[in-house]
Structures are given as C-alpha cells and as structure tokens.
Design a protein around this motif. Sequence first.
Motif, PDB file in Angstrom:
ATOM      1  N   PHE A  36       4.469  -4.563   3.409  1.00 28.94           N
ATOM      2  CA  PHE A  36       4.427  -4.857   4.851  1.00 28.94           C
ATOM      3  C   PHE A  36       3.739  -6.204   5.054  1.00 28.94           C
ATOM      4  O   PHE A  36       3.094  -6.720   4.144  1.00 28.94           O
ATOM      5  N   ALA A  37       3.907  -6.752   6.262  1.00 36.63           N
ATOM      6  CA  ALA A  37       3.350  -8.084   6.522  1.00 36.63           C
ATOM      7  C   ALA A  37       2.476  -8.063   7.763  1.00 36.63           C
ATOM      8  O   ALA A  37       2.736  -7.310   8.701  1.00 36.63           O
ATOM      9  N   HIS A  79       0.864  -1.178   0.000  1.00 32.48           N
ATOM     10  CA  HIS A  79       0.000   0.000   0.000  1.00 32.48           C
ATOM     11  C   HIS A  79       0.907   1.237   0.000  1.00 32.48           C
ATOM     12  O   HIS A  79       1.913   1.253   0.710  1.00 32.48           O
ATOM     13  N   PRO A  80       0.554   2.291  -0.766  1.00 34.90           N
ATOM     14  CA  PRO A  80       1.420   3.486  -0.797  1.00 34.90           C
ATOM     15  C   PRO A  80       1.560   4.140   0.581  1.00 34.90           C
ATOM     16  O   PRO A  80       2.568   4.779   0.868  1.00 34.90           O
ATOM     17  N   ASP A  81       0.550   3.968   1.454  1.00 34.77           N
ATOM     18  CA  ASP A  81       0.615   4.572   2.796  1.00 34.77           C
ATOM     19  C   ASP A  81       1.020   3.531   3.848  1.00 34.77           C
ATOM     20  O   ASP A  81       0.489   3.517   4.963  1.00 34.77           O
ATOM     21  N   ILE A  98      -0.173   2.621   8.015  1.00 36.90           N
ATOM     22  CA  ILE A  98      -0.930   1.392   8.295  1.00 36.90           C
ATOM     23  C   ILE A  98      -0.200   0.544   9.347  1.00 36.90           C
ATOM     24  O   ILE A  98      -0.808   0.088  10.316  1.00 36.90           O
ATOM     25  N   VAL A  99       1.106   0.379   9.167  1.00 34.14           N
ATOM     26  CA  VAL A  99       1.891  -0.443  10.105  1.00 34.14           C
ATOM     27  C   VAL A  99       1.836   0.166  11.504  1.00 34.14           C
ATOM     28  O   VAL A  99       1.609  -0.544  12.498  1.00 34.14           O
ATOM     29  N   ALA A 157       2.424  -6.028  13.028  1.00 32.70           N
ATOM     30  CA  ALA A 157       2.736  -5.859  11.595  1.00 32.70           C
ATOM     31  C   ALA A 157       4.213  -5.501  11.466  1.00 32.70           C
ATOM     32  O   ALA A 157       4.805  -4.944  12.389  1.00 32.70           O
ATOM     33  N   ARG A 158       4.817  -5.853  10.342  1.00 31.49           N
ATOM     34  CA  ARG A 158       6.243  -5.562  10.162  1.00 31.49           C
ATOM     35  C   ARG A 158       6.569  -5.362   8.682  1.00 31.49           C
ATOM     36  O   ARG A 158       5.856  -5.873   7.826  1.00 31.49           O
ATOM     37  N   VAL A 159       7.660  -4.624   8.428  1.00 35.29           N
ATOM     38  CA  VAL A 159       8.052  -4.393   7.040  1.00 35.29           C
ATOM     39  C   VAL A 159       9.104  -5.424   6.626  1.00 35.29           C
ATOM     40  O   VAL A 159      10.161  -5.525   7.227  1.00 35.29           O
TER      41      VAL A 159
END
Length: 351
Positions: A324-325, A277-279, A283-284, A294-296
């Motif tokens: 991100f995950a 997602h561009p943002d 979000i994370v 959540a993690r990148v």
Amino acid sequence: MIPIIKPVFGAEEEKTVLEIIRSGQITRGKWTLKFKESFSNYIGATFCHTVCSGTAALYISLKAMGVNSKEDVVIVPSMSFMATIDAVILAGGTPVVVDIGEDYCIDPVKLEEAVEKYNPKAVIPVHLFGQPADMDRINGICGERGILVLEDAAQSHGAEYRGKKTGNLGDLAAFSFYASKNVAMGEGGAILTNNVDLDEKVSNWIEFGDHPALNLRITEFQAGIGYWQLKKLDEMNERRRKIAHLYNEEFKDLPGLILPKEFEGRKHVYHIYALRHPDRDTIVEKLIQKGIGARVYYEYTLHQLRNAEHLDCSFGEKVSREIFAIPVHPALKNEEVSYIIETVRDIINNL
Ligand SMILES: Cc1ncc(COP(=O)(O)O)c(C=O)c1O
C-alpha cells in the motif's frame, strides 16, 4: 483528506496557459517544441517524440520494435500498472510475465530464465514507484542476445542508475505525464531513444506520410505546463526523497512493516512511497478514516490480471496482497508529514 497525489502548479504554468489561449496557437506550436527539446536534454537522449499518453508511448515503441504477431514475445514484470502488459497485447504480441525482486522491478535472474525459455523480441523493465530497475544486468542479458529493451519510465522522471537518467538506459523509453506523475500535464507521454533507426520507425507510426499513422499529439497547453514542471522536477524530487527518508527513519521499528529499499548506484524518486504489511487492508481503511489518502498500488499482478503466460511469480503475488502507499508528494506541508507519521505509527502499534 490529505490526497495520495497532488500536482504542484505555480504562477509560470498559469501565465503560460493564458499566453497560449491569447496567442490562438493551441497545438503544434513553440511550447511543444520547447518541451520536447528540454525533456530530451534533461534525460540525455538524442530523439524525443511527445504523444498523448504513456500507454500510447509504450504501444508505439513496441510497434517500432516490430512487435506485430503472437510469435513476438515481450517480457514484462509481475507488478506494474496494467498499461505495461496491455500495450503488448494491443500491439499483437505475446506477453510473458516474470517476477519482481526486492526492488519491485523485474528480477534479472528470473529474466534470464525466461529469455532462455521464450526467446523474446523485447523486454519491458518498469522503474516501478520511481526506483530504477537493475539496468546493467538487464542490458547484459538482452544485449548479447539481440533482445530489445523498452524502459517503462512512466513513474521515474529524474531517477538515476549509475549517474544516468532512466529513459536513457535501454533501446527505447516510454514516459507518462498523467496528472499524478512527477512531471504532470494532465495527460501526455513521450518516447525517447538514441537509435536513429528506431526513431525513424517511431516517426512513421505517429507522423502522417507513406505509412498509416495515428494522431497522438499533445496540445500546447500540455506542453507549456510540462515545460515548467520539468524546470521544477529536481527540486520536487528532492522534496519527495526527503519525506521518504524521514518516513524510513520514523517507521523503521514498526512491527511487520516492510519499508521501501534503496540500492547502491540507484537514485529513487519516490513517485510512490510503497510499504508492505500482512494486515494491509485494515491499515489502509484506518488511514482513510483518519483523513490520509492511502491507496493500494497494485492489488493485482499482470499475469493474473490478463491471464498471461508466466514463470513462477509468487513473490509478486505476495506483494500484491501486502502493498500500500501513503502520500509522499511535494505539495505536503511539514505538519501533514508529521501527522502522517504519527497516525501510521499509532495504527500499526495498535493493530
Ligand atoms: C508503469 C506505468 N506504465 C504505463 C502507464 C501508462 O501511462 P498513461 O496513464 O499516461 O497512459 C502508467 C501510468 O499511468 C504507469 O504507471
């Protein structure tokens, strides 16, 4: 906090660790042999060596392939964990970075371009996030030119490409059994091959003899845990796939969100459920505030990280800014999955 990753251990692992303590045989014993045999049987490869990490598995595989000097070019994808490129540098070779495609694995069209330009000794396709790379096309490009293929299967235990397991699709394969992996031992790795010459070369690097070698052994504790993890792998992967498919269904209408894709003939085992997602950063941050780990993965590309030679990698660079995950591990309870779905929907609909 719902953790991004959590290993699932049960009574068998506990019993085995205790048995090993009581036996006094804590290294080079029956569990190491049992694990080695069951892992090579599971993957379908003839030879298997266990080592202490996935990084060590990659490094030894490259040494066995004869990667020694700057003239030895090894192609790696723009997106992976840093060990994929670091192993090439540590072995003494020159990494060249090629972009990924929509599957987040090395793009065969770009690979062909790089092969023409750099005449590499080897290529490392990474089955990133549990998605098998397009191995028929990669092997097609490499096979006819005598380029060796080293699969980085650190994230793809049990994933399949046209009915064959990853780890049995190239010349050599490197696995990791790090704490977060689909088969978790804490630390650990394996090297697999069907090629008797390469197997002998691997042995020379890790078994003391007439060649200087490294001790990279795992202990009985690691092997004993890994043995039971492997028994449960198919069931745990099915749980991962079920959660991922539910996410795909529930998130399909969310604006700006790019979902993981599955490709014909490839079985994805969702080591990581990666969204774009561009943002992404907002979000994370919001997910973490709501108790969701959540993690990148990954905020870097390999050519930028190590300032490496590369072809155009603009897609990988874009992915590294957007990806991100969210948790997809088999320890998730149904209520947690529902909470994650609700929270992701709420955050994205209200950005
Ligand atoms: C794609 C990839 N390659 C290599 C490795 C290195 O494995 P290890 O951490 O066991 O050294 C990892 C994992 O950590 C990985 O995800």
